[in-house]
Design a protein around this motif. Structure first.
Motif, short mmCIF file in Angstrom:
data_model
loop_
_atom_site.label_atom_id
_atom_site.label_comp_id
_atom_site.label_asym_id
_atom_site.label_seq_id
_atom_site.Cartn_x
_atom_site.Cartn_y
_atom_site.Cartn_z
N UNK A 24 11.44 42.85 22.29
CA UNK A 24 11.68 41.54 21.75
C UNK A 24 11.07 41.34 20.27
N UNK A 25 11.58 40.66 19.31
CA UNK A 25 11.14 40.72 17.86
C UNK A 25 9.45 40.26 18.09
N UNK A 26 9.02 39.35 18.72
CA UNK A 26 7.54 39.32 18.70
C UNK A 26 6.80 40.54 18.76
N UNK A 27 7.04 41.48 20.04
CA UNK A 27 6.48 42.55 19.82
C UNK A 27 6.62 43.57 18.78
N UNK A 28 7.95 43.67 18.26
CA UNK A 28 7.84 44.53 17.34
C UNK A 28 7.37 44.00 16.06
N UNK A 29 7.30 42.77 15.74
CA UNK A 29 6.63 42.24 14.62
C UNK A 29 5.05 42.71 14.76
N UNK A 30 4.37 42.54 15.88
CA UNK A 30 3.21 42.80 16.15
C UNK A 30 2.93 44.38 15.78
N UNK A 31 3.84 45.14 16.07
CA UNK A 31 3.63 46.60 16.00
C UNK A 31 4.05 46.86 14.49
N UNK A 32 4.74 46.18 13.68
CA UNK A 32 5.08 46.23 12.45
C UNK A 32 3.71 46.03 11.71
N UNK A 33 3.06 44.86 11.97
CA UNK A 33 1.82 44.51 11.22
C UNK A 33 1.07 45.59 11.14
N UNK A 34 0.59 46.11 12.25
CA UNK A 34 -0.26 47.34 12.35
C UNK A 34 0.08 48.33 11.80
N UNK A 35 1.74 48.67 11.84
CA UNK A 35 2.00 49.90 11.20
C UNK A 35 1.78 49.86 9.72
N UNK A 36 2.30 48.73 9.26
CA UNK A 36 2.10 48.58 7.49
C UNK A 36 0.50 48.57 7.44
N UNK A 37 -0.23 47.91 7.86
CA UNK A 37 -1.57 47.86 7.75
C UNK A 37 -2.34 49.15 7.70
N UNK A 38 -1.91 50.01 8.53
CA UNK A 38 -2.61 51.28 8.61
C UNK A 38 -1.74 52.29 7.31
#
Length: 542
Positions: free
Chosen positions: A325-339
């Motif tokens: 779901x988008x909400x989970x992909x979004x959470x993964x995206x936030x961590x991915x870009x921050x890293x």
């Protein structure tokens, strides 16, 4: 070659999307291998011939035809391939008519010095339709109203599969697509899509109808983010392969080496390509300086640094995330870009809101900063998977209302393809004053769509009836304070431009209405556009 020429001819004369799909589907069913695969490659823009250039076509025809006659004919027709196809003094019977595969295979291996001789031999052997198809193929400008997606849809219809299945495997295949067509014929298994650096089919949004859609939607079920005014891209980095794709799957990597160099991860980001100055998105006009180039020089890389503003994460470390779901992909995206901690890849922030009225107010009057470079809002359902195509319901785009001005038609140029017989590209201007205070028109934009076929004929007649000067395929039409055709022009954005005499440049101008009723002296003045610019810049931080 004859079957391919007939296909292009029929496609160029067919306006109906469904009719175009049938023509391509029937060609895939009837043409032999590898010709049908090469035809599919040509229609999707997958072919280019480095040794063959339009200048060689001119040299070939000017060796056979009086150059002045060719120049006059080209000015009248407005299309190089069509002009040469009609004027070429062929010697039928001198050569065997070539097959499509023969032409393509020869052009892929021929030396530059041998191209003109090859072209002359083929042009001699073909009829007018065949010559036109050959030259369109060589120059890469088919202009028959077929996009890559339409060709993929026709292939899907032919094989009885979903178009997303074609897109999923397309970039793991190569022309003339023998394995792909064998699968669509039902003679082989589906080719594997597993190739590092491949393109994933893009998910698109439906336009939001405020009256019909909003009352049915639950605000708490959706996230909102700005729709940035750039180019949608897919930034792929897998197995040591880094690529930057457009939303249609075109490889843009060579033109954006600074972005590709920043793809220091294992995954696939869906985002917006922007020019970024210290984290701030520049107007679309800055990005235009870098689009449609094969390469970018060091000066341009320094003055217009590009980056990706991330919307979604489609894959990470070998894991396909699209079904989440988008909400989970979004959470993964936030961590991915921050890293990543990269100045070339940042996160598109979510826009907090309480209800639709709250969000509508934000859309109309964005807060200070980057949102002045946004063209509206995106609504994404929190539970939505990343689906290829444009499914109804999960995602909506809520663009800002276009701006309108009244301008006066100044110049007209012949179109291409099925429009080559009409003046269909219109330059328009608004009123300003010369050094002596005398009212004059200054060009502010050019539009070639927004009108119906019937209106095109009316516009073409007006141009022909009121031409005052000719410059090759361009005509200057009568336009002064006492006489002129007023056009209501809609556009998405505006920015200052040193390249334009008026000092302004429009984003996506189109003809909204033809104001037959309005006198030319009542069209807008340049000061109207300057006020729009001042208002936009006043909303941005100084």
């Amino acid at each position: 070659m004859r079957a391919f020429a007939a296909l292009l001819d029929r496609l160029s004369l067919t306006a109906s999307r469904n009719a175009k799909l049938r023509l391509i589907r029937d060609h895939l069913a009837d043409a032999p291998d590898p010709d049908r695969g090469w035809a599919l490659a040509a229609l999707t823009g997958a072919l280019s011939f480095q040794a063959a250039k339009p200048a060689m076509i001119r040299q070939a025809v000017e060796a056979r035809v009086d150059p002045e006659l060719f120049r006059l004919s080209y000015d009248y027709v407005g299309d190089l391939a069509e002009t040469v196809a009609l004027i070429w003094p062929a010697h039928h019977g001198a050569n065997r008519e070539p097959e499509l595969s023969e032409v393509i295979e020869a052009l892929q291996t021929v030396k530059r010095a041998e191209v003109q001789g090859l072209l002359e031999g083929w042009l001699d052997a073909l009829d007018a339709d065949g010559r036109w198809a050959l030259l369109k193929l060589v120059t890469g400008g088919l202009r028959v109203g077929v996009s890559a997606r339409l060709a993929w849809q026709a292939a899907a219809d032919f094989g009885g599969v979903e178009v997303a299945e074609i897109q999923e495997v397309w970039h793991a295949q190569a022309p003339p697509y023998a394995d792909l067509l064998a699968w669509l014929d039902g003679k082989a298994e589906r080719p594997s899509p597993q190739a590092h650096g491949r393109f994933r089919p893009v998910m698109l949004a439906q336009p939001l109808d405020e009256t019909a859609d909003l009352p049915k939607l639950d605000p708490s079920a959706y996230a909102a983010e700005w729709k940035w005014d750039g180019v949608r891209v897919q930034a792929v980095s897998e197995g040591g392969i880094r690529r930057l794709y457009s939303r249609t799957g075109e490889d843009m990597s060579a033109a954006f080496p600074d972005v590709v160099a920043a793809l220091d991860y294992d995954g696939v980001i869906d985002g917006e390509l922007l020019v970024l100055h210290e984290g701030q998105a520049a107007p679309f006009g800055d990005l235009q300086q870098r689009l449609n180039r094969k390469t970018a020089d060091a000066r341009l890389l320094l003055s217009h640094p590009a980056g990706v503003r991330a919307y979604d994460l489609l894959a990470a470390n070998g894991e396909d995330l699209r079904a989440l779901p988008f909400v989970e992909r979004r959470s993964r995206l936030e961590a991915f870009v921050a890293a990543l901690a990269s100045d070339r890849i940042d996160l598109s922030p979510l826009v907090p809101f309480e209800g639709w009225e709250d969000l509508a107010a934000l859309r109309a009057s964005p807060p200070l900063g980057d949102p002045t470079s946004a063209e509206g809002l995106m609504l994404k359902r929190l539970d939505s998977a990343y689906e290829a195509g444009r499914p109804k319901g999960p995602w909506f785009k809520w663009k800002r209302d276009p701006r309108l001005i009244d301008a006066v038609l100044m110049y007209a140029q012949r179109g291409h393809g099925k429009r080559s017989g009409f003046y269909s590209d219109f330059t328009f201007g608004v009123w300003t004053q010369d050094a002596d205070g005398v009212p004059i028109l200054t060009p502010v934009g050019k539009a070639y769509f927004g009108f119906t076929d019937a209106e095109l004929k009316q516009l073409d007649k007006f141009v022909r009836d009121h031409t005052v000067e000719r410059f090759g395929p361009v005509r200057s039409v009568k336009a002064d304070r006492t006489f002129g055709l007023v056009l209501e022009v809609a556009f998405e954005g505006l920015q200052r431009s040193k390249r334009h005499k008026s000092g302004v440049a429009m984003r996506f101008p189109r003809i909204s209405r033809i104001r037959w009723d309005k006198p030319a002296n009542e069209a807008d003045e340049l000061t109207v556009l300057e006020r729009m610019l001042d208002e936009a810049e006043g909303a941005a931080p100084g």
